[in-house]
Design a protein around this motif. Structure first.
Motif, short mmCIF file in Angstrom:
data_model
loop_
_atom_site.label_atom_id
_atom_site.label_comp_id
_atom_site.label_asym_id
_atom_site.label_seq_id
_atom_site.Cartn_x
_atom_site.Cartn_y
_atom_site.Cartn_z
N MET A 1 0.85 -1.19 0.00
CA MET A 1 0.00 0.00 0.00
C MET A 1 0.88 1.24 0.00
N ASN A 2 0.60 2.17 -0.90
CA ASN A 2 1.36 3.41 -0.98
C ASN A 2 0.75 4.50 -0.11
N ILE A 3 1.61 5.37 0.41
CA ILE A 3 1.17 6.59 1.07
C ILE A 3 1.79 7.76 0.33
N ASN A 4 1.25 8.95 0.60
CA ASN A 4 1.72 10.15 -0.06
C ASN A 4 2.39 11.03 0.98
N TYR A 5 3.71 11.19 0.85
CA TYR A 5 4.47 12.01 1.80
C TYR A 5 5.01 13.23 1.06
N ASN A 6 4.39 14.38 1.30
CA ASN A 6 4.78 15.63 0.65
C ASN A 6 4.76 15.53 -0.88
N GLY A 7 3.80 14.76 -1.41
CA GLY A 7 3.65 14.63 -2.85
C GLY A 7 4.34 13.44 -3.46
N ALA A 8 5.20 12.75 -2.69
CA ALA A 8 5.91 11.58 -3.18
C ALA A 8 5.19 10.32 -2.72
N LEU A 9 4.96 9.40 -3.65
CA LEU A 9 4.31 8.13 -3.33
C LEU A 9 5.38 7.13 -2.90
N ILE A 10 5.23 6.61 -1.69
CA ILE A 10 6.20 5.65 -1.17
C ILE A 10 5.47 4.52 -0.47
N GLY A 11 6.14 3.40 -0.27
CA GLY A 11 5.52 2.26 0.40
C GLY A 11 5.24 2.55 1.85
N ALA A 12 4.08 2.12 2.31
CA ALA A 12 3.67 2.40 3.70
C ALA A 12 4.57 1.71 4.71
N GLU A 13 5.30 0.67 4.28
CA GLU A 13 6.16 -0.05 5.21
C GLU A 13 7.47 0.68 5.46
N GLY A 14 7.73 1.74 4.72
CA GLY A 14 9.00 2.47 4.87
C GLY A 14 9.00 3.36 6.10
N ASN A 15 10.20 3.75 6.55
CA ASN A 15 10.36 4.67 7.68
C ASN A 15 10.51 6.08 7.11
N ILE A 16 9.53 6.93 7.37
CA ILE A 16 9.55 8.25 6.74
C ILE A 16 9.60 9.40 7.72
N LEU A 17 9.17 9.19 8.96
CA LEU A 17 9.09 10.29 9.90
C LEU A 17 10.41 10.49 10.63
N ALA A 18 10.81 11.74 10.75
CA ALA A 18 12.06 12.06 11.44
C ALA A 18 11.94 11.74 12.92
N LEU A 19 13.08 11.54 13.55
CA LEU A 19 13.10 11.20 14.97
C LEU A 19 12.38 12.25 15.81
N HIS A 20 12.54 13.51 15.45
CA HIS A 20 11.94 14.59 16.23
C HIS A 20 10.68 15.14 15.56
N ASN A 21 9.94 14.27 14.89
CA ASN A 21 8.69 14.67 14.26
C ASN A 21 7.77 15.31 15.28
N ARG A 22 7.26 16.48 14.98
CA ARG A 22 6.51 17.25 15.97
C ARG A 22 5.10 16.70 16.22
N ALA A 23 4.54 16.01 15.23
CA ALA A 23 3.25 15.36 15.46
C ALA A 23 3.40 14.27 16.51
N PHE A 24 4.52 13.54 16.44
CA PHE A 24 4.78 12.48 17.41
C PHE A 24 5.18 13.04 18.77
N ALA A 25 6.07 14.04 18.76
CA ALA A 25 6.63 14.55 20.02
C ALA A 25 5.66 15.44 20.79
N TYR A 26 4.86 16.22 20.07
CA TYR A 26 4.03 17.23 20.75
C TYR A 26 2.57 17.23 20.33
N GLY A 27 2.16 16.34 19.45
CA GLY A 27 0.80 16.40 18.92
C GLY A 27 0.58 17.65 18.10
N ASP A 28 1.66 18.14 17.49
CA ASP A 28 1.64 19.41 16.76
C ASP A 28 1.20 19.16 15.32
N ALA A 29 -0.08 18.83 15.14
CA ALA A 29 -0.57 18.48 13.81
C ALA A 29 -2.08 18.60 13.76
#
Length: 284
Positions: A1-29
């Motif tokens: 299954m593909n996801i769309n990350y900033n306009g690029a289609l990539i496999g959902a199984e890939g690691n795409i989020l940065a270590l300090h992703n703000r949605a993960f760290a602070y719910g900033d989304a």
């Protein structure tokens, strides 16, 4: 299954989020869940406007390219890449501030992620299986502007869902800090009394739900029911004729029981037909 990350289609199984992703760290989304059906995004303009409003509340920079047409095409591109264009689809878009710094962001620029998942039915189908709810009183919703938008900090909803699962409820009713009803774990809530529909006001912490909005707009136009957006005490639940929950995926979910109160589904049956007509033909 593909996801769309900033306009690029990539496999959902890939690691795409940065270590300090703000949605993960602070719910900033902010996030939005919509339904693709009949080869179109249902109520897309309303979903888009709510998404932009949420970004403004969170003081995110909205790119000039973020038009309604641009985001719609990115969603459709993702759907096509997964060969889902001929079936109903759950679409989730998440928009988060770029990684950097701690509470104070490095800047307010954004990134986005689009996910798709197949659904079983193009229509909104009335589920009349037993559906029991209870109040969730461990934590409360703060009735302010943040409660109205779809941000990703949903820990009260998560804990309420765990409580419901542990106690064999199908859903829980959330209260605000004034102990009035704010909504359900996964949607807005309506009470039916005769010819009157009551739903919590946005000022009481209700999410600005799209199905809620479309249903209210339609009923105000037809006059089939008198609609009141108002404060609702939990004591009113056992006096209601019917109780139902709305969101963009299920449409309308009737509640069968709250404590010792058993509800009918008469109004709900007619309302889900009206909602399907609005969704299919855009007639409000």
């Amino acid at each position: 299954m593909n996801i769309n990350y900033n306009g690029a289609l990539i496999g959902a199984e890939g690691n795409i989020l940065a270590l300090h992703n703000r949605a993960f760290a602070y719910g900033d989304a902010v996030t939005d869940v919509s339904k693709y059906s009949y080869q179109q995004l249902l109520f897309w303009e309303e979903h888009y406007l709510r998404l932009m409003a949420g970004m403004r509340v969170l003081r995110m920079n909205i790119p000039m390219s973020f038009s309604m047409e641009y985001i719609e095409e990115e969603i459709l591109k993702t759907i096509r890449s997964n060969a889902l264009e001929s079936q109903p689809v759950r679409v989730r878009i998440s928009i988060f501030r770029k990684s950097g710094n701690t509470y104070t962001p490095t800047n307010n620029d954004i990134e986005y992620l689009i996910e798709t998942q197949p659904l079983s039915s193009a229509f909104y189908v009335l589920n009349e299986e037993p559906y029991e709810v209870e109040l969730f009183k461990d934590f409360y919703i703060q009735p302010d502007l943040l409660a109205n938008i779809k941000h990703t900090n949903r820990i009260v909803n998560v804990l309420g869902s765990i409580f419901a699962q542990e106690n064999d409820y199908q859903n829980c009713i959330l209260l605000n800090s004034q102990k009035n009803i704010a909504g359900a774990l996964d949607g807005n809530i309506f009470l039916v009394n005769g010819n009157t529909l009551k739903t919590p006001a946005l000022t009481d912490g209700a999410v600005n739900g799209i199905t809620r909005k479309m249903l209210i707009k339609s009923l105000q136009k037809t006059g089939d029911y008198q609609v009141e957006e108002t404060s609702i005490s939990p004591f009113e639940l056992q006096k209601a004729d019917e109780l139902f929950i709305t969101n963009s995926l299920i449409g309308i979910q009737p509640v069968s029981q709250y404590r010792k109160k058993t509800y009918t589904h008469t109004a709900t049956k007619s309302l889900i037909g009206k909602l399907n007509t609005i969704a299919r033909f855009g007639i409000v």
